[in-house]
Design an enzyme around this catalytic site. Sequence first.
Site, short mmCIF file in Angstrom:
data_model
loop_
_atom_site.label_atom_id
_atom_site.label_comp_id
_atom_site.label_asym_id
_atom_site.label_seq_id
_atom_site.Cartn_x
_atom_site.Cartn_y
_atom_site.Cartn_z
N ARG A 1 0.84 -1.20 0.00
CA ARG A 1 0.00 0.00 0.00
C ARG A 1 0.87 1.25 0.00
NH1 ARG A 1 -1.51 1.86 5.55
NH2 ARG A 1 -0.09 0.86 7.02
N GLY A 2 0.24 2.38 -0.27
CA GLY A 2 0.89 3.67 -0.15
C GLY A 2 2.12 3.81 -1.02
N ALA B 1 8.11 0.22 4.78
CA ALA B 1 7.20 -0.09 5.89
C ALA B 1 7.34 0.96 6.98
CB ALA B 1 7.50 -1.48 6.45
N TYR C 1 7.88 9.34 16.20
CA TYR C 1 7.95 9.12 14.76
C TYR C 1 9.13 9.90 14.17
CZ TYR C 1 6.47 9.11 9.84
OH TYR C 1 6.42 8.97 8.48
#
Length: 238
Positions: free
Chosen positions: A12-13, A85, A149
């Site tokens: 995805r993405g 990821a 993050y």
Amino acid sequence: MSRLCVVVGGSRGIGQAVASLLAEKSQRVVVVSRNLDAARAAAASLPGADHIGLNCDVSSEQDVQRTFEQILRECGNVDYLINAAGISRDALLARTRPEDMMSILHTNLLGTMLTCRASLRSMLQNRGGAIVNIGSVVGLKGNVGQTVYSASKAGLQGFTLSLAKEVAPRNIRVNLVAPGLIRTDMTAALDEDELKRAVPLGRFGEPRDVAHAVHFLLETPYVTGQVLLVDGGLRLAS
């Protein structure tokens, strides 16, 4: 010449966009995702043949080792590795749970370290290869509510530059792409109309924009240890 490309987080993405572009360029792609069904579906959707989807928890050393042994056994040596990821659990540090800290760091930073280490065996046998890690502009400039993050992505930068120095004598190149505001599931809940005002180019990027940058770094033989921002100029506005 067709190369074997492993795209971690390729279901995805940004990872999916990278996998798609590489397949269009006649490369063989291994899509790696935590979810096996998602990995297989993504691989099946790619143009061309012989693509496969595998499941792997990149935060687990044993799982990463198992996956790359399977790739070596079934597909051969890895030429290109793309680490896309990543997870985000946004919160002020004072409100961030320790288990969320560990999950972010283990997936975004440790996971990349483990997959890079696992791929080196193949690349050393190939006498060369290329790795592109996906960081973030917030790893360079920071952001309120994304302390952990940001730390994981800043750590990726230091890791990438150090690994590039280590493996350059073996003809293995390692670079980092640092996206800004890209239209993916991770940014779907954001107020795009408000946030794009801070972007000099005036819009969110598309996953395909990042994929082109990744492809450039994979295919350019005299570039290593670089951080390439794909942020529409967002870093300039900080």
